[in-house]
Scaffold this motif. Structure first.
Motif, mmCIF file in Angstrom:
data_model
loop_
_atom_site.group_PDB
_atom_site.id
_atom_site.type_symbol
_atom_site.label_atom_id
_atom_site.label_comp_id
_atom_site.label_asym_id
_atom_site.label_seq_id
_atom_site.Cartn_x
_atom_site.Cartn_y
_atom_site.Cartn_z
ATOM 1 N N ARG A 116 0.841 -1.205 0.000
ATOM 2 C CA ARG A 116 0.000 0.000 0.000
ATOM 3 C C ARG A 116 0.869 1.244 0.000
ATOM 4 O O ARG A 116 0.643 2.178 -0.778
ATOM 5 C CB ARG A 116 -0.926 0.016 1.221
ATOM 6 C CG ARG A 116 -1.799 1.268 1.283
ATOM 7 C CD ARG A 116 -2.509 1.392 2.616
ATOM 8 N NE ARG A 116 -1.577 1.592 3.717
ATOM 9 C CZ ARG A 116 -1.005 2.751 4.028
ATOM 10 N NH1 ARG A 116 -1.251 3.832 3.300
ATOM 11 N NH2 ARG A 116 -0.202 2.848 5.061
ATOM 12 N N GLU B 103 1.239 4.103 -2.976
ATOM 13 C CA GLU B 103 0.916 5.487 -2.644
ATOM 14 C C GLU B 103 2.055 6.429 -3.026
ATOM 15 O O GLU B 103 1.829 7.552 -3.481
ATOM 16 C CB GLU B 103 0.617 5.597 -1.151
ATOM 17 C CG GLU B 103 -0.107 6.848 -0.740
ATOM 18 C CD GLU B 103 -0.587 6.759 0.694
ATOM 19 O OE1 GLU B 103 -1.812 6.679 0.908
ATOM 20 O OE2 GLU B 103 0.258 6.765 1.608
ATOM 21 N N GLN B 104 3.289 5.970 -2.877
ATOM 22 C CA GLN B 104 4.455 6.803 -3.156
ATOM 23 C C GLN B 104 4.893 6.748 -4.621
ATOM 24 O O GLN B 104 5.764 7.515 -5.031
ATOM 25 C CB GLN B 104 5.623 6.373 -2.257
ATOM 26 C CG GLN B 104 5.362 6.595 -0.772
ATOM 27 C CD GLN B 104 6.477 6.063 0.111
ATOM 28 O OE1 GLN B 104 7.355 5.326 -0.370
ATOM 29 N NE2 GLN B 104 6.453 6.408 1.389
ATOM 30 N N ARG C 267 2.811 3.114 -10.849
ATOM 31 C CA ARG C 267 1.570 2.485 -10.387
ATOM 32 C C ARG C 267 1.031 1.510 -11.430
ATOM 33 O O ARG C 267 0.548 0.425 -11.086
ATOM 34 C CB ARG C 267 0.532 3.559 -10.075
ATOM 35 C CG ARG C 267 0.773 4.290 -8.771
ATOM 36 C CD ARG C 267 -0.209 5.412 -8.557
ATOM 37 N NE ARG C 267 0.029 6.071 -7.275
ATOM 38 C CZ ARG C 267 -0.563 7.188 -6.879
ATOM 39 N NH1 ARG C 267 -1.451 7.768 -7.669
ATOM 40 N NH2 ARG C 267 -0.281 7.711 -5.693
ATOM 41 N N ALA D 244 -6.129 12.320 -5.660
ATOM 42 C CA ALA D 244 -4.961 12.487 -4.801
ATOM 43 C C ALA D 244 -4.884 11.308 -3.834
ATOM 44 O O ALA D 244 -5.793 10.465 -3.774
ATOM 45 C CB ALA D 244 -5.066 13.804 -4.039
ATOM 46 N N ASN D 245 -3.824 11.262 -3.041
ATOM 47 C CA ASN D 245 -3.647 10.137 -2.112
ATOM 48 C C ASN D 245 -4.724 10.071 -1.044
ATOM 49 O O ASN D 245 -4.940 9.016 -0.442
ATOM 50 C CB ASN D 245 -2.263 10.209 -1.458
ATOM 51 C CG ASN D 245 -1.163 9.757 -2.409
ATOM 52 O OD1 ASN D 245 -1.427 9.334 -3.537
ATOM 53 N ND2 ASN D 245 0.073 9.850 -1.964
ATOM 54 N N ASN D 246 -5.409 11.182 -0.792
ATOM 55 C CA ASN D 246 -6.521 11.157 0.168
ATOM 56 C C ASN D 246 -7.865 11.034 -0.542
ATOM 57 O O ASN D 246 -8.905 11.293 0.044
ATOM 58 C CB ASN D 246 -6.496 12.392 1.054
ATOM 59 C CG ASN D 246 -6.746 13.679 0.283
ATOM 60 O OD1 ASN D 246 -6.806 13.677 -0.951
ATOM 61 N ND2 ASN D 246 -6.888 14.783 0.997
ATOM 62 N N PRO E 30 -3.924 5.632 -5.939
ATOM 63 C CA PRO E 30 -3.004 5.353 -4.838
ATOM 64 C C PRO E 30 -3.314 4.093 -4.052
ATOM 65 O O PRO E 30 -2.576 3.744 -3.127
ATOM 66 C CB PRO E 30 -3.165 6.588 -3.945
ATOM 67 C CG PRO E 30 -4.580 7.017 -4.167
ATOM 68 C CD PRO E 30 -4.850 6.735 -5.623
ATOM 69 N N TYR E 31 -4.404 3.399 -4.374
ATOM 70 C CA TYR E 31 -4.811 2.235 -3.589
ATOM 71 C C TYR E 31 -5.295 1.166 -4.551
ATOM 72 O O TYR E 31 -5.957 1.469 -5.550
ATOM 73 C CB TYR E 31 -5.925 2.647 -2.616
ATOM 74 C CG TYR E 31 -6.136 1.698 -1.463
ATOM 75 C CD1 TYR E 31 -5.306 1.728 -0.345
ATOM 76 C CD2 TYR E 31 -7.179 0.780 -1.472
ATOM 77 C CE1 TYR E 31 -5.510 0.866 0.725
ATOM 78 C CE2 TYR E 31 -7.387 -0.087 -0.413
ATOM 79 C CZ TYR E 31 -6.545 -0.034 0.684
ATOM 80 O OH TYR E 31 -6.735 -0.886 1.749
ATOM 81 N N SER F 244 -10.437 4.602 2.106
ATOM 82 C CA SER F 244 -10.678 5.860 1.394
ATOM 83 C C SER F 244 -11.490 6.821 2.247
ATOM 84 O O SER F 244 -11.269 8.043 2.202
ATOM 85 C CB SER F 244 -11.380 5.603 0.059
ATOM 86 O OG SER F 244 -12.669 5.050 0.243
#
Length: 651
Positions: free
Chosen positions: A460, A464-465, A471, A575-577, A601-602, A614
């Motif tokens: 994970r 994300e990074q 990805r 975005a990551n969030n 990101p996931y 999420s």
């Protein structure tokens, strides 16, 4: 010989979607465009990028030598597998299969290529009014958000004036937090907001059915997962409990222990402690999940949060908020204005193979050819009464469950056979670093559709990074289409092959027709046997669901109106969030969840835990924005809220 063209066919390792490029020979395969040659022996090279860490920078070359098509390994790390055998150099013929990293590619000579079936995109839309799969709807005929007098012309603007909304004379309501979808994603987000201190009257969830799991439950039942069967979810991924404790395994163990069944109780706990190496992975019963969600829905006041409504369009407002135009029935329209918006629309459509769609349109036969996610109990009822042959298309979790259902039907009538048509063999599973997935009888097995560390472990963090290109490589290597590693499914397949009632066939479909006895005739091109016909009473398409943005009129309109970016899978770029940064509107923020974010990101975005994750990062974003009434959880408040959950008290 020059200008030789071949067709390459493979299923995307992440989504299972089909790719069919036609290219001139020579063809170079590799991970990096700059490493692939532009010319070979004076001929221009078609360069095919395969974005996977299991593919070398310059992996292989298909060329023409001495009137033969040849594939040459270019010193790659993982080699080229031709028809199941690793070969440094090999002649390839029409219908041969190459495996390069996770890509299993069928080679078809141009003069043997199947002409493409001329059809609109092969999808079964969910009816926008009933939320049921409706084969009479296609994307070409789907109702678009701006296809009528509602929403009004003001929605053509970049920002809608709130005053213009009131000028329409239609109801305009306001709330702080608005969830669009009304399903499990909306429920989990609303649940976390309630636990974080937001009052129920400040949250609205717009959807078509009051039960947040209604569509999910229907798809499970249609794909032959009854309430007593187990879902493909892990023990501590609980939509009703963000803490994951007690997990479903502990709850089921306690229930059985209280009923005087210590042996089964201990077996569940052993599964959790020993999985997946020493024991089969534990998964919860469908009924237990739905009952638990019912309990939590009542606890958080879901009946007050949920509102019936079909969302037609979403726009930014001129005061830093968002306006949602929705319909409450025929001719009954209204607006909601909110500062914080959450989109969790789920899968907009069911994938349907083009040749099967062509058959149904030609013969108007919706009984013999069905999708696994449509209601099709009549298939098994007739098999139990009369026997017959079923042709299954696709392989994975749904196909395995269909095979199990037919196995159960054979207890009542042994005169039932299964033909399982796969496009190509699966000699080897996906690889990542030192790990390789298990493959048996051309099924690829692991406990879930993604490695477990994608949920909350190092994978994970790695994803994300990663950059967007990285990805794509990671998701391709991890793969997304597998079958659960269940002993009973493996045994059913092995027994069926030994006893002869279950047969696996490989080939490309040329056509699907109907004979004089109203049986389906599938003509295929099979490796080593030329063309042959498969006769079946029923065909079940188990190829899965679709989540591309263009399949959802609401999202398609939003993306086009604001020119939003999409990721490489055609899903929303987040975005990551899980915020859509381009939709920021003053202090207004828009977040997304579910399958429409795959590629970001996931990885496991459409799982229970993916929806919870999420929601967690989105609510963290809301807390950072000082959303009204929201108090971030800390060790003390979280413990207090957990106790309220235990004793079934309102947050």
């Amino acid at each position: 010989m020059t200008n030789i063209q071949i067709q390459l066919t493979w299923e995307d390792p992440t989504t299972g979607e089909r790719r069919e490029p036609k290219l001139d020979v020579p063809i170079a395969f590799g991970r990096e465009f700059a490493r692939l040659p532009a010319e070979v022996d004076g001929q221009r090279v078609a360069r095919m990028l395969l974005n996977s860490n299991e593919v070398s920078r310059y992996h292989a070359l298909i060329t023409w030598e001495n009137n033969q098509l040849v594939v040459i390994d270019q010193g790659s790390v993982n080699g080229v597998i031709v028809n199941g055998q690793r070969q440094p150099r090999s002649v390839i013929n029409n219908g041969d299969t190459l495996q390069i990293g996770p890509y299993i590619i069928m080679v078809t000579l141009a003069n043997h290529a199947t002409p493409p079936i001329s059809n609109p995109p092969s999808l079964i839309q969910f009816n926008p009014n009933t939320n049921l799969p409706d084969p009479s709807l296609t994307p070409a005929r789907a109702v678009t958000p701006l296809g009528s007098n509602f929403p009004p012309s003001a929605f053509q603007a970049e920002q809608v004036a709130v005053q213009a909304l009131h000028a329409t004379g239609l109801p305009v309501d306001e709330c702080d937090f608005l969830a669009v979808g009304g399903g499990l994603g909306s429920f989990i987000w609303s649940d976390l907001l309630r636990i974080s201190g937001v009052r129920a009257e400040k949250i609205v969830a717009l959807g078509l059915e009051p039960e947040p799991y209604a569509r999910y439950k229907r798809l499970c039942l249609n794909s032959q997962i009854p309430l007593h069967e187990r879902l493909r979810s892990n023990s501590d991924s609980c939509p009703d409990n963000i803490w994951g404790w007690p997990s479903y395994a502990w709850r089921e163990a306690w229930h059985d222990l209280s009923k005087g069944k210590p042996d089964t109780a201990l077996r569940y706990l052993w599964q959790v402690f020993g999985e997946p190496t020493f024991a089969e992975t534990y998964t919860p019963r469908a009924s237990n999940v739905f009952d638990s969600i019912d309990r939590e829905a009542k606890r958080i006041g879901w009946s007050q949060i949920y509102r019936y409504g079909r969302v037609r369009a979403i726009r930014k407002t001129d005061d830093g908020r968002y306006c949602v135009a929705y319909s409450r029935g025929q001719g009954n329209h209204a607006f909601f204005v909110s500062r914080y918006l959450h989109l969790a629309t789920g899968y907009p459509a069911i994938q349907f193979l083009p040749d099967l769609q062509a058959y149904r349109e030609k013969y108007q036969d919706f009984k013999s050819v069905v999708n696994a996610y449509e209601a099709h109990d009549h298939v098994y009822e007739q098999l139990e009464r009369q026997g017959g042959t079923v042709l299954i298309r696709g392989r994975g979790i749904v196909a395995s469950r269909i095979v199990q259902r037919i196995y159960e039907a054979r207890r009542k009538n042994t005169n039932i056979t299964v033909l399982h048509l796969m496009r190509s063999p699966k000699p080897q599973g996906n690889k990542f670093q030192k790990a390789t997935r298990l493959v048996k009888n051309h099924y690829e097995f692991q406990p879930f559709n993604w490695p477990k560390s994608c949920w909350s472990g190092e994978l994970r963090v790695m994803l994300e990074q990663a950059t967007p290109e990285e990805r794509q490589r990671l998701l391709t290597d991890w793969g997304g289409t597998t079958t659960a590693d269940r002993y009973d499914w493996q045994k059913i397949t092995e027994d069926g092959l030994k006893e002869g009632w279950y047969q696996i066939t490989f080939g490309d479909v040329l056509s699907v027709e109907r004979d004089a006895q109203n049986r389906t005739i599938t003509q295929i091109k099979e490796k080593g046997f030329g063309e042959m016909k498969l006769v079946a009473d029923f065909i079940v398409d188990a190829t899965g669901l679709d989540a591309k943005v263009q399949a959802n009129p609401l999202l398609d309109d939003l993306v086009k109106h604001y020119n939003l970016p999409l990721n490489y899978l055609g899903r929303l770029a987040v975005a990551n969030n899980f915020e859509i940064p381009e939709m920021r509107n003053g202090k207004g923020q828009m977040y997304v969840a579910g399958a429409i974010t795959l590629g970001g990101p996931y990885a496991a975005v459409d799982s229970f835990l993916g929806l919870q994750y999420s929601a967690l990062v989105a609510v963290d974003g809301l807390a950072a924005a000082r959303a009204p009434g929201l108090r971030p959880l800390n060790p003390f408040s979280s413990s207090a809220q957990w106790l309220k959950w235990v004793f079934n008290q309102s947050p």
